[in-house]
Scaffold this active site. Structure first.
Site, PDB file in Angstrom:
ATOM      1  N   GLY A 379      19.829   7.142   3.735  1.00  0.00           N
ATOM      2  CA  GLY A 379      19.399   7.051   2.343  1.00  0.00           C
ATOM      3  C   GLY A 379      20.555   7.385   1.419  1.00  0.00           C
ATOM      4  N   LEU A 380      20.334   7.243   0.135  1.00  0.00           N
ATOM      5  CA  LEU A 380      21.368   7.528  -0.862  1.00  0.00           C
ATOM      6  C   LEU A 380      21.795   8.995  -0.813  1.00  0.00           C
ATOM      7  CD1 LEU A 380      19.885   5.576  -3.901  1.00  0.00           C
ATOM      8  CD2 LEU A 380      22.060   5.047  -2.760  1.00  0.00           C
ATOM      9  N   PRO A 381      23.005   9.307  -1.285  1.00  0.00           N
ATOM     10  CA  PRO A 381      23.402  10.714  -1.403  1.00  0.00           C
ATOM     11  C   PRO A 381      22.395  11.479  -2.261  1.00  0.00           C
ATOM     12  CG  PRO A 381      25.298   9.278  -1.779  1.00  0.00           C
ATOM     13  CD  PRO A 381      24.093   8.382  -1.713  1.00  0.00           C
ATOM     14  N   CYS A 382      22.018  12.669  -1.808  1.00  0.00           N
ATOM     15  CA  CYS A 382      21.078  13.553  -2.508  1.00  0.00           C
ATOM     16  C   CYS A 382      19.625  13.067  -2.457  1.00  0.00           C
ATOM     17  CB  CYS A 382      21.490  13.784  -3.973  1.00  0.00           C
ATOM     18  SG  CYS A 382      23.182  14.411  -4.144  1.00  0.00           S
ATOM     19  N   GLY A 384      17.730  13.677   0.070  1.00  0.00           N
ATOM     20  CA  GLY A 384      16.987  14.736   0.758  1.00  0.00           C
ATOM     21  C   GLY A 384      17.115  14.724   2.270  1.00  0.00           C
ATOM     22  N   LYS A 385      18.062  13.968   2.781  1.00  0.00           N
ATOM     23  CA  LYS A 385      18.207  13.799   4.238  1.00  0.00           C
ATOM     24  C   LYS A 385      18.477  15.109   4.965  1.00  0.00           C
ATOM     25  CE  LYS A 385      21.602  10.958   3.602  1.00  0.00           C
ATOM     26  NZ  LYS A 385      21.544  10.986   2.130  1.00  0.00           N
ATOM     27  N   SER A 386      19.459  15.870   4.505  1.00  0.00           N
ATOM     28  CA  SER A 386      19.864  17.097   5.209  1.00  0.00           C
ATOM     29  C   SER A 386      18.747  18.131   5.248  1.00  0.00           C
ATOM     30  CB  SER A 386      21.103  17.698   4.543  1.00  0.00           C
ATOM     31  OG  SER A 386      22.200  16.817   4.661  1.00  0.00           O
ATOM     32  N   SER A 453      25.034   6.505   5.771  1.00  0.00           N
ATOM     33  CA  SER A 453      25.123   5.288   6.616  1.00  0.00           C
ATOM     34  C   SER A 453      24.642   4.054   5.852  1.00  0.00           C
ATOM     35  CB  SER A 453      24.353   5.470   7.924  1.00  0.00           C
ATOM     36  OG  SER A 453      23.089   6.039   7.760  1.00  0.00           O
TER      37      SER A 453
END
Length: 546
Positions: A379-382, A384-386, A453
């Protein structure tokens, strides 16, 4: 060998190593080298070499631009395998540019990155090279060397058995009773012998591992086939999964090994379904194309429809015959074998497979809830992936699974130190993480990867590194405006001011997944709710016990 120390050396991929080997032993006759541009374009567009000879698949040697631009016509170079072992020298005669869309559309009939070869082609160099080849040494194999036979050896064996007709059987899967029945019927139909010729090179990503398959082929050959009429030979072929064209190519290869007939079944060399869930090829498309050209290539097709087991007769019959006679029949698909039997620790029925095969497969598989898998958050930076990854990792650990977390920022510090943010470096980063993840999964570990990615083709190539069903793509979906609001580091602001170049979502595109296994909308779900949604999917798939 002394002279090669002074020549320029180039490492080639495992696919190219396998192509080189089969070129060298005559399996691709009339080809004796990687294709030059005229042959290549003719084959792509019309399935013919410039000489007019039918040849449906391009055999080419990809090369990175940085290497290709330094090659000079007429110079000799050393071709080395991925372990740096010198295999051959090539006299450079042609260096030419190729186009992915042109080749994929014509040869594979698709540019969909869910096709495993299309995904792989995105990582090839921009150029192909061609020229005279001189072999130094061929790759050495230490597993089942007695069955790794060249075309010449197979032709001599056919002659020694006194067989004037021989039907070849191609497979990349474990063999069961249905395959045994099919091959023995084919022998009767042609009135000759059988060449069991399974592929042990590169097949479809996620196929049953080659060592398991080789053990199965060996035990079936030794216990259930007439050795006076049957030859077992392992073929180190790099498959393209090109459906109809590939069937023709397989026929040409088997002709070069001495076969007079070739079995073409349903869905020959098919990679399955595309991004929209539709089959890449029609089930009998390969048979139709093969029939059209069988006289020209010099090997006859033995067509077979799907065989099914009829309990009341205790035998296999063609499915259309069973329907015509209103016979009750049963069969088990490859997916059912994995999901309902092997991964559940259930024994395969004897009508379906030989007991020796069932035993070998049982040794290979562990129960589904103990198998490895990869959750890939993109997904886009920020977006919420991490945060989701950390919560999910804790939830899985609380359920007894050992988890490795590969977070984009951490990976950049260790695994991918030195890589920049160009498209090439980003793809390299994705594939490095994918390789590590695939090794963890292969050994039944759980890995969660949280990376932007942004490129669909790179993600699909990672998918193809793993067994089917073990790569779970999670689209962490949030619009760019929301991501910008969450950005505590101020990266979006810097990118918009031109202080950061190539920032995903600002001046570099993000390609969202077409058909992810899970989508979480982080504007509507909390990180905990998102992690729970992924966990529910894992439970449904059997990776986690309730």
């Amino acid at each position: 060998m002394e002279k090669i120390k002074y020549l320029k050396s180039i490492q080639i991929s495992q696919r190219s190593v396998l192509d080189l080997k089969l070129l060298a032993v005559g399996a691709f006759t009339p080809l004796d080298r990687f294709m030059g541009e005229e042959d290549y374009r003719n084959v792509v567009e019309s399935m013919r070499l410039k000489s007019g000879t039918l040849f449906p698949i391009p055999i080419t040697l990809p090369m990175e631009k940085e290497i290709a631009k330094d090659l000079k016509e007429g110079e000799w170079i050393v071709l080395r395998d991925p372990k740096n072992v010198p295999l051959a020298i090539m006299r450079v005669e042609e260096v030419y540019k190729w186009n992915l869309e042109y080749e994929a559309k014509n040869v594979l009939g698709t540019t969909d990155p869910r096709h495993p070869l299309v995904a792989e082609m995105h990582t090839w160099g921009e150029y192909y090279i061609s020229g005279e080849l001189k072999v130094i040494q061929l790759p050495k194999y230490y597993d089942f060397p007695e069955y790794r036979k060249t075309p010449k050896q197979v032709r001599e064996e056919i002659k020694s058995l006194g067989l004037d007709k021989i039907v070849a059987f191609q497979t990349r899967n474990p063999m069961h009773r249905v395959h045994e029945e099919l091959t023995k019927r084919a022998m009767e139909k042609v009135g000759g012998g059988l060449l069991l010729h399974p592929v042990v090179g590169l097949t479809k990503p996620g196929d049953v591992d080659v060592y398991t398959r080789m053990r199965i082929y060996k035990v079936l050959y030794e216990k259930y086939y007439d050795k006076k009429k049957t030859i077992l030979a392992f073929l180190p072929l790099a498959m393209r999964m090109a459906g109809p064209r590939e069937a023709l190519w397989h026929g040409i290869i088997r002709r070069n090994y001495g076969a007079t007939h070739f079995i073409v079944g349903r869905d020959h060399a098919s990679p399955g379904k595309d991004s929209k869930g539709k089959p890449f090829y029609d089930p009998y498309e390969a048979q139709e194309l093969f029939k059209k050209y069988e006289d020209e290539i010099g090997i006859k097709m033995v067509p077979f429809e799907e065989l099914v087991y009829v309990p009341e007769l205790d035998q296999y019959v063609e499915i259309n015959e069973a329907k015509k006679r209103n016979l009750k029949y049963i069969n088990i698909s490859g997916t059912e074998i994995r999901e309902n039997f092997l991964k559940q620790g259930r024994k395969l029925p004897e009508w379906f497979t030989r007991p020796e095969v069932a035993e070998i497969l049982a040794e290979t598989y562990v129960p589904k809830h103990k198998q490895g898998f990869c959750v890939w958050l993109t997904g886009l930076p920020c977006a919420g992936k991490s945060t989701i990854a950390e919560i999910l990792a804790t939830m899985l650990q609380a359920r007894g699974r050992k988890v490795t977390l590969l977070d984009g920022d951490v990976v950049r510090t260790h695994l991918s130190r030195g890589l920049g943010f160009s498209k090439e470096d980003r793809i390299t980063n994705i594939l490095r993480v994918g390789f590590v993840a695939s090794e963890i999964v292969k050994h039944n570990g759980v890995v969660i990867c949280a990376l932007v990615s942004p490129y669909r083709s790179a993600r699909n190539q990672v998918r193809n590194m793993m067994e089917e069903g073990k790569f779970i793509e999670v689209f962490v979906d949030a619009p760019v405006e929301v991501c910008e609001e969450r950005d505590v580091k101020g990266l979006y602001k810097k990118a918009k001011e031109g202080l950061i170049k190539g920032f995903t979502g600002v001046d570099d595109p993000y390609e969202p997944p077409v058909a992810p296994e899970v989508r979480v909308d982080t504007t509507k779900l909390t990180p905990e709710e998102s992690a729970l949604k992924i966990l529910e999917f894992l439970k449904k798939e059997g990776f986690i016990k309730d």
